[in-house]
Design a protein around this motif. Structure first.
Motif, short mmCIF file in Angstrom:
data_model
loop_
_atom_site.label_atom_id
_atom_site.label_comp_id
_atom_site.label_asym_id
_atom_site.label_seq_id
_atom_site.Cartn_x
_atom_site.Cartn_y
_atom_site.Cartn_z
N UNK A 70 1.41 -1.54 0.34
CA UNK A 70 0.51 0.37 0.38
C UNK A 70 1.25 1.09 0.05
N UNK A 71 1.71 1.22 -0.74
CA UNK A 71 2.81 2.15 -1.30
C UNK A 71 2.24 3.70 -1.41
N UNK A 72 2.84 4.69 -1.30
CA UNK A 72 1.93 5.86 -1.31
C UNK A 72 2.15 6.74 -2.59
N UNK A 73 1.14 7.21 -2.90
CA UNK A 73 1.00 7.60 -4.51
C UNK A 73 1.83 9.19 -4.56
N UNK A 74 1.40 10.03 -3.45
CA UNK A 74 2.55 10.89 -3.26
C UNK A 74 3.71 11.08 -2.87
N UNK A 117 2.37 1.24 -11.66
CA UNK A 117 0.69 1.21 -11.26
C UNK A 117 0.28 1.08 -10.09
N UNK A 118 0.22 1.95 -9.74
CA UNK A 118 -0.49 3.30 -9.82
C UNK A 118 0.45 4.39 -10.08
N UNK A 119 0.17 5.83 -10.58
CA UNK A 119 1.58 6.61 -10.37
C UNK A 119 1.63 7.77 -9.03
N UNK A 120 3.03 7.75 -8.77
CA UNK A 120 3.30 8.03 -8.84
C UNK A 120 3.83 9.59 -8.77
N UNK A 121 2.73 10.63 -7.59
CA UNK A 121 3.67 12.40 -8.08
C UNK A 121 4.26 12.87 -7.33
N UNK A 122 5.41 13.48 -7.53
CA UNK A 122 7.07 13.39 -7.02
C UNK A 122 6.85 15.05 -6.53
N UNK A 123 7.20 15.87 -5.64
CA UNK A 123 7.15 16.62 -5.30
C UNK A 123 9.14 16.93 -5.24
N UNK A 126 -1.38 18.16 -7.38
CA UNK A 126 -0.90 16.59 -7.45
C UNK A 126 -2.25 15.59 -7.21
N UNK A 127 -2.96 15.68 -5.78
CA UNK A 127 -3.45 15.36 -5.53
C UNK A 127 -5.10 15.08 -6.70
N UNK A 128 -5.79 16.17 -7.09
CA UNK A 128 -6.72 16.05 -8.77
C UNK A 128 -5.21 15.72 -9.80
N UNK A 129 -4.80 15.85 -9.26
CA UNK A 129 -3.34 14.80 -11.27
C UNK A 129 -3.65 12.71 -10.77
N UNK A 130 -3.99 13.22 -9.38
CA UNK A 130 -3.79 11.09 -9.40
C UNK A 130 -5.47 10.82 -9.64
N UNK A 131 -6.34 12.09 -8.81
CA UNK A 131 -7.05 11.71 -9.02
C UNK A 131 -8.53 11.60 -10.75
N UNK A 172 -9.34 7.94 -15.22
CA UNK A 172 -8.72 7.05 -16.56
C UNK A 172 -8.20 5.56 -16.31
N UNK A 173 -7.17 5.71 -15.64
CA UNK A 173 -7.30 4.09 -15.75
C UNK A 173 -8.71 3.40 -15.43
#
Length: 211
Positions: A44-48, A73-79, A118-123, A128-129
């Motif tokens: 259950x790895x973080x996506x952010x 997948x799922x995509x990881x959004x990185x800052x 970033x959360x909006x992009x992940x949503x 899409x997936x």
């Protein structure tokens, strides 16, 4: 939402963890790049993720490259958090796979806004997936029974035949027919016939191994 932070400086890490917890995030705190990568491998790895640029051993850029190399997948959004606001540094971070950056010392309000983006992009990416998976299922499965359709079945059969030839093993094919099925439709109607087909499919699936 679960978020990962990788920051080797204890004071910065604790402060960042405090802000994120206050904003409702479930924080996974790591102290270096190698530990961050191990956290990404969890079930259950973080996506952010917020990654410090400079860390001992594996830095934030190296973590970005490893995460993107896996293309999972799922995509990881990185800052990523560089310590300087130079154009070349920004280019390096984006090319390494970071989605956004924020120069240290950063403004807390700006960090919160960028995380919301970033959360909006992940949503959106999650939607899409889901749509893609639904289309893939529709293209390969019978809509009534949920079983593989003709095209998908023949594709699986071709692959199994090829594997059988390669491994010099045998392949078994079972063909089943429902006797007098027409009489079910004629006597009880097509809705009852559909229900019978779904029940047969359910029992067949329950009697075979998952693969």
């Amino acid at each position: 939402m679960k978020i990962l932070i990788a920051e080797d400086d204890a004071v910065s890490r604790i402060a960042l963890e405090g802000f994120l917890t206050k904003w409702g995030y479930q924080v996974v705190a790591t102290t270096d790049g190698a530990e961050a990568l191990r956290a990404f491998e969890a079930e259950d790895a973080p996506q952010l993720a917020i990654l410090d640029w400079m860390m001992p051993g594996m830095d934030g850029l190296a973590v970005c490259r490893e995460v993107r190399k896996r293309d999972s997948e799922p995509y990881v959004y990185i800052l990523i958090l560089p310590a300087r606001d130079q154009k070349q540094a920004v280019v390096e971070g984006i090319e390494a796979g970071a989605d956004d950056y924020l120069t240290k010392p950063f403004d807390v309000g700006e960090l919160r806004s960028r995380l919301r983006a970033g959360r909006r992009i992940l949503a959106l990416q999650g939607s899409l997936v889901s749509a893609r998976d639904a289309l893939r299922f529709q293209a390969t499965h019978d809509p009534l029974t949920g079983l593989w359709n003709r095209v998908a079945t023949l594709d699986v059969l071709r692959r199994e035949m090829a594997r059988s030839a390669r491994e010099k093993s045998s392949v078994g094919v079972v063909m089943a027919d429902l006797d007098h099925f027409k009489s079910v439709n004629d006597t009880y109607g097509h809705l009852a016939g559909d229900a019978a087909l779904r029940e047969v499919a359910r029992r067949m699936l329950a009697s075979v191994r998952v693969y």
